[in-house]
Design an enzyme around this catalytic site. Sequence first.
Site, PDB file in Angstrom:
ATOM      1  N   LYS A  14       0.714  -1.310   0.050  1.00 25.21           N
ATOM      2  CA  LYS A  14       0.063   0.061  -0.069  1.00 25.21           C
ATOM      3  C   LYS A  14       0.764   1.221  -0.059  1.00 25.21           C
ATOM      4  CE  LYS A  14      -3.764  -2.424   1.504  1.00 25.21           C
ATOM      5  NZ  LYS A  14      -3.600  -3.882   2.110  1.00 25.21           N
TER       6      LYS A  14
HETATM    7  C1  LIG Z   1      -4.456  -5.009   1.543  1.00 27.50           C
HETATM    8  C2  LIG Z   1      -3.462  -6.096   1.290  1.00 27.50           C
HETATM    9  C3  LIG Z   1      -4.192  -7.092   0.430  1.00 27.50           C
HETATM   10  C4  LIG Z   1      -5.147  -7.272   0.032  1.00 27.50           C
HETATM   11  O1  LIG Z   1      -5.289  -6.083  -1.181  1.00 27.50           O
HETATM   12  P1  LIG Z   1      -6.679  -5.712  -1.690  1.00 27.50           P
HETATM   13  O2  LIG Z   1      -6.511  -4.325  -2.517  1.00 27.50           O
HETATM   14  O3  LIG Z   1      -7.582  -5.158  -0.409  1.00 27.50           O
HETATM   15  O4  LIG Z   1      -7.342  -6.679  -2.275  1.00 27.50           O
HETATM   16  C5  LIG Z   1      -3.028  -8.105   0.321  1.00 27.50           C
HETATM   17  N1  LIG Z   1      -1.893  -8.539   1.062  1.00 27.50           N
HETATM   18  C6  LIG Z   1      -1.604  -7.562   1.825  1.00 27.50           C
HETATM   19  C7  LIG Z   1      -0.269  -7.607   2.623  1.00 27.50           C
HETATM   20  C8  LIG Z   1      -2.314  -6.288   2.399  1.00 27.50           C
HETATM   21  O5  LIG Z   1      -1.954  -5.348   2.983  1.00 27.50           O
END
Ligand SMILES: *Cc1c(COP(=O)(O)O)cnc(C)c1O
Length: 501
Positions: A114
């Site tokens: 993210k």
């Molecule tokens: C947020 C997250 C996901 C999932 O991603 P989405 O965009 O919500 O589908 C997968 N792995 C990790 C480590 C995350 O932080």
Amino acid sequence: MQEIKVYHSTRSRSVTASPSQAVLQGIAPDGGLYTLDAYSSETADYRHLLALDTLEMTAEILSSLLPDYGRGKMRSIVRDAYRDKYTSEVLTPVVPAGENGMLELFHGPTSAFKDFALSILPFLMRESSVLCGSQNEVLILTATSGDTGKAALEGFRDVKGTRIIVFYPDQGVSPIQKAQMVTQSGNNVCVCAVRGNFDDAQNGVKQIFTSDHIRQILHSRAVCLSSANSINIGRLAPQVVYYFIAYREMIKLGRIRCGDLLDYSVPTGNFGDILAGFIARQMGLPVGKLICASNANCVLTDFLRTGVYDRCRPFHLTLSPSMDILISSNLERLLYLISQDADLVKKLMDDLKNSGRYTIPAFMLEELQDVFFPAFCNDQETLHTIREVWDHYHYLCDPHTAVAWNAAEQYHKAFPAHHPTVVLATASPYKFPSAIQEALGIASVGNGYETMRNLSSLTGVPVPPNLKKLESKPVLHTDVIDKEAMSDYVLAKAVEKQWNR
Ligand SMILES: *Cc1c(COP(=O)(O)O)cnc(C)c1O
């Protein structure tokens, strides 16, 4: 003047916004998500994009998705946003492991994928305020399943004209994820636990966003709300970029040639990351299958197999908490993109709200199955996969990445003629040290930090500095509230002059 592509709500084509308005608002006033009709790109040919370096590529893709910012401005935003934040010049390198390529998305400031979007979202939002002529303070409300919260706090920390409140489920994040959030410093940050799960926190935030009452009160105080979740197109758009980076890097590694199809396996929760892959495909990138990987909360697996989305099922806390989600928000965008029918999307979302389930028409299911391959694995299989990938390839995966690896293996078994595959590695394994320790069968040595050090000395994989430093940081945020109290909490916080501690 370049023609401005108009975003509109997934639930009504008459609720429209310019790209910068869409970024500023986060969610459409009717509760839908802002989308383009299609992301096919006349401005950016994928072959041209693949010839660019990472920052140029990012600027090109973002100015094609958010055209009203202008190319020159976007270039300077991109430069500022990623300066000194990533340990790799490529930002998201691809590391081979066996026949797969691991797209390492965790080299940013909080060791989560993210970071890629949340490093730039505050800059996009500030520019949006300028473009929209808004003098209001932006109050970011975010529900987190673990990683968004910290990455958003780090991104918005001390950004002028913004404040941020993060809600996390009090029992639903890993101890390291929690430590990352509750130790967050900054004059404009606030972190609060909600008694409930991620869906409760996310629903609470959505309710606040769509309450006219709350909007009016905040408006009278010159505060406008926005979101750092992937419901915000400004969060989603940057994620499209690393699908292109991965493709370029796989060419460099000699795994594919330009024009070949490449499969991607994506550990999926809120469906933002994998939807970015679908957008990359619409923009012309040769994407083969998008493997939609879930944990025991396999609502998406069932949906993509049957066409029935049914959230009425037990909720499991798993070793991959960022995927412990039963309402995947961004699926709504996909439903629109496949059907081009806002009335239908509105009806499906009403069904979901009223009865907890909906069924899509057969033609949509067929189209979805053309692109997406669904698979899931449980915690036992996740641990087993971490162990296997380490034993065979000396690659240390976090539990989310392991779920994606496992799903890719299921796909490869079902379709031996599959394409080369990139597995999205979404978090550093050191965010989940106790799961890794259990997977590798290493005796427990005490708390999470001791486990990190022990794992690092046994595997030779270094601990990212931001996680190493956590241990010595003081806890600054201790609020815990019921989910019903979220709107009052936000209103009370919004009138407090100083959050400074
Ligand atoms: C947020 C997250 C996901 C999932 O991603 P989405 O965009 O919500 O589908 C997968 N792995 C990790 C480590 C995350 O932080």
